[in-house]
Design a protein around this motif. Sequence first.
Motif, mmCIF file in Angstrom:
data_model
loop_
_atom_site.group_PDB
_atom_site.id
_atom_site.type_symbol
_atom_site.label_atom_id
_atom_site.label_comp_id
_atom_site.label_asym_id
_atom_site.label_seq_id
_atom_site.Cartn_x
_atom_site.Cartn_y
_atom_site.Cartn_z
ATOM 1 N N LEU A 1 -11.923 51.989 53.331
ATOM 2 C CA LEU A 1 -13.320 51.803 52.919
ATOM 3 C C LEU A 1 -13.429 51.580 51.413
ATOM 4 C CD1 LEU A 1 -15.060 54.437 55.205
ATOM 5 C CD2 LEU A 1 -15.259 51.950 55.355
ATOM 6 N N GLU A 2 -12.583 52.259 50.626
ATOM 7 C CA GLU A 2 -12.584 52.036 49.173
ATOM 8 C C GLU A 2 -12.133 50.615 48.843
ATOM 9 O OE1 GLU A 2 -10.051 55.060 47.595
ATOM 10 O OE2 GLU A 2 -11.646 56.556 47.552
ATOM 11 N N SER A 3 -11.096 50.142 49.528
ATOM 12 C CA SER A 3 -10.599 48.791 49.234
ATOM 13 C C SER A 3 -11.609 47.720 49.643
ATOM 14 C CB SER A 3 -9.267 48.549 49.929
ATOM 15 O OG SER A 3 -9.440 48.455 51.329
ATOM 16 N N LYS A 4 -12.404 47.991 50.656
ATOM 17 C CA LYS A 4 -13.446 47.049 51.070
ATOM 18 C C LYS A 4 -14.736 47.267 50.296
ATOM 19 C CE LYS A 4 -11.636 46.514 55.721
ATOM 20 N NZ LYS A 4 -11.865 46.654 57.158
ATOM 21 N N LYS B 1 -22.003 50.097 61.371
ATOM 22 C CA LYS B 1 -21.139 49.888 60.212
ATOM 23 C C LYS B 1 -20.915 51.224 59.511
ATOM 24 C CE LYS B 1 -22.525 45.122 59.452
ATOM 25 N NZ LYS B 1 -23.037 44.165 58.482
ATOM 26 N N TYR B 2 -19.897 51.259 58.646
ATOM 27 C CA TYR B 2 -19.512 52.507 57.983
ATOM 28 C C TYR B 2 -19.404 52.307 56.481
ATOM 29 C CZ TYR B 2 -18.298 54.025 62.680
ATOM 30 O OH TYR B 2 -18.349 54.350 64.006
ATOM 31 N N TYR B 3 -19.693 53.378 55.734
ATOM 32 C CA TYR B 3 -19.484 53.372 54.282
ATOM 33 C C TYR B 3 -19.214 54.789 53.816
ATOM 34 C CZ TYR B 3 -24.329 55.017 53.748
ATOM 35 O OH TYR B 3 -25.495 55.758 53.821
ATOM 36 N N LEU B 4 -18.605 54.890 52.635
ATOM 37 C CA LEU B 4 -18.293 56.191 52.052
ATOM 38 C C LEU B 4 -19.552 56.801 51.453
ATOM 39 C CD1 LEU B 4 -14.923 55.656 50.172
ATOM 40 C CD2 LEU B 4 -15.335 57.156 52.094
ATOM 41 N N SER B 5 -19.747 58.081 51.678
ATOM 42 C CA SER B 5 -20.897 58.749 51.076
ATOM 43 C C SER B 5 -20.509 59.448 49.780
ATOM 44 C CB SER B 5 -21.494 59.762 52.048
ATOM 45 O OG SER B 5 -20.573 60.795 52.287
ATOM 46 N N ILE B 6 -19.215 59.437 49.459
ATOM 47 C CA ILE B 6 -18.743 60.009 48.204
ATOM 48 C C ILE B 6 -18.205 58.885 47.336
ATOM 49 C CG2 ILE B 6 -18.186 62.271 49.154
ATOM 50 C CD1 ILE B 6 -15.266 61.352 49.289
ATOM 51 N N LYS B 7 -18.258 59.083 46.033
ATOM 52 C CA LYS B 7 -17.710 58.076 45.132
ATOM 53 C C LYS B 7 -16.197 58.227 45.071
ATOM 54 C CE LYS B 7 -21.644 57.707 42.026
ATOM 55 N NZ LYS B 7 -22.078 57.853 40.641
ATOM 56 N N PRO B 8 -15.476 57.121 45.046
ATOM 57 C CA PRO B 8 -14.037 57.220 44.859
ATOM 58 C C PRO B 8 -13.731 57.745 43.464
ATOM 59 C CG PRO B 8 -14.726 54.928 44.870
ATOM 60 C CD PRO B 8 -15.930 55.746 45.213
ATOM 61 N N PRO B 9 -12.560 58.334 43.251
ATOM 62 C CA PRO B 9 -12.226 58.910 41.948
ATOM 63 C C PRO B 9 -12.341 57.923 40.797
ATOM 64 C CG PRO B 9 -10.584 59.525 43.581
ATOM 65 C CD PRO B 9 -11.523 58.547 44.240
ATOM 66 N N SER B 10 -12.131 56.650 41.042
ATOM 67 C CA SER B 10 -12.201 55.656 39.963
ATOM 68 C C SER B 10 -13.629 55.435 39.485
ATOM 69 C CB SER B 10 -11.606 54.334 40.440
ATOM 70 O OG SER B 10 -12.355 53.846 41.546
ATOM 71 N N GLN B 11 -14.623 55.792 40.288
ATOM 72 C CA GLN B 11 -16.007 55.566 39.907
ATOM 73 C C GLN B 11 -16.753 56.840 39.564
ATOM 74 O OE1 GLN B 11 -18.064 53.238 42.781
ATOM 75 N NE2 GLN B 11 -16.887 51.411 42.342
ATOM 76 N N GLN B 12 -16.099 57.985 39.619
ATOM 77 C CA GLN B 12 -16.747 59.243 39.266
ATOM 78 C C GLN B 12 -16.855 59.355 37.760
ATOM 79 O OE1 GLN B 12 -14.634 62.388 41.176
ATOM 80 N NE2 GLN B 12 -15.532 61.967 43.160
ATOM 81 N N ASP B 13 -17.853 60.086 37.303
ATOM 82 C CA ASP B 13 -18.016 60.301 35.874
ATOM 83 C C ASP B 13 -16.868 61.144 35.346
ATOM 84 O OD1 ASP B 13 -20.405 58.933 35.918
ATOM 85 O OD2 ASP B 13 -21.596 60.748 36.268
ATOM 86 N N SER B 14 -16.240 60.658 34.275
ATOM 87 C CA SER B 14 -15.127 61.413 33.704
ATOM 88 C C SER B 14 -15.632 62.551 32.832
ATOM 89 C CB SER B 14 -14.214 60.484 32.900
ATOM 90 O OG SER B 14 -14.954 59.868 31.859
ATOM 91 N N HIS B 15 -16.856 62.434 32.338
ATOM 92 C CA HIS B 15 -17.457 63.476 31.502
ATOM 93 C C HIS B 15 -18.803 63.868 32.087
ATOM 94 C CE1 HIS B 15 -14.372 62.714 28.525
ATOM 95 N NE2 HIS B 15 -14.680 61.432 28.567
ATOM 96 N N PRO B 16 -18.815 64.815 33.025
ATOM 97 C CA PRO B 16 -20.079 65.187 33.630
ATOM 98 C C PRO B 16 -21.001 65.844 32.611
ATOM 99 C CG PRO B 16 -18.343 66.682 34.347
ATOM 100 C CD PRO B 16 -17.695 65.586 33.546
#
Length: 108
Positions: free
Chosen positions: A40-43, A90-105
């Motif tokens: 799902l992340e790759s798509k 259809k399906y999708y991720l409800s969480i953000k992948p690590p590459s798109q998460q905020d590095s400085h919350p």
Amino acid sequence: MSDTVQIILGLLFMIGAFIISRIGVSWKMGRTAHAIIRDLESKEALDILTAVELPYAKPSLIRLGMRDYHSKALEYLVNDGTVVKTGSGKYYLSIKPPSQQDSHPVNG
């Protein structure tokens, strides 16, 4: 060896085989769940607008070869809330992948 010892050893062997098979299945389900998330992340299926159909969403009617854990793992991910199923199947991720998460919350 007496009959009692043979029965006890047989029972212990059966219990051990059952436990080892459960560990193997849970390991395989975990690997399959991670593969679904990576797929799902790759798509880039990260919201309802980019949701995608997954070919392994439904279990196949004809089972050839080894057992396929994709449909069951996908079911667990949907129940867990990690993956969301739309009304159109259809399906999708409800969480953000690590590459798109905020590095400085932001603490607030």
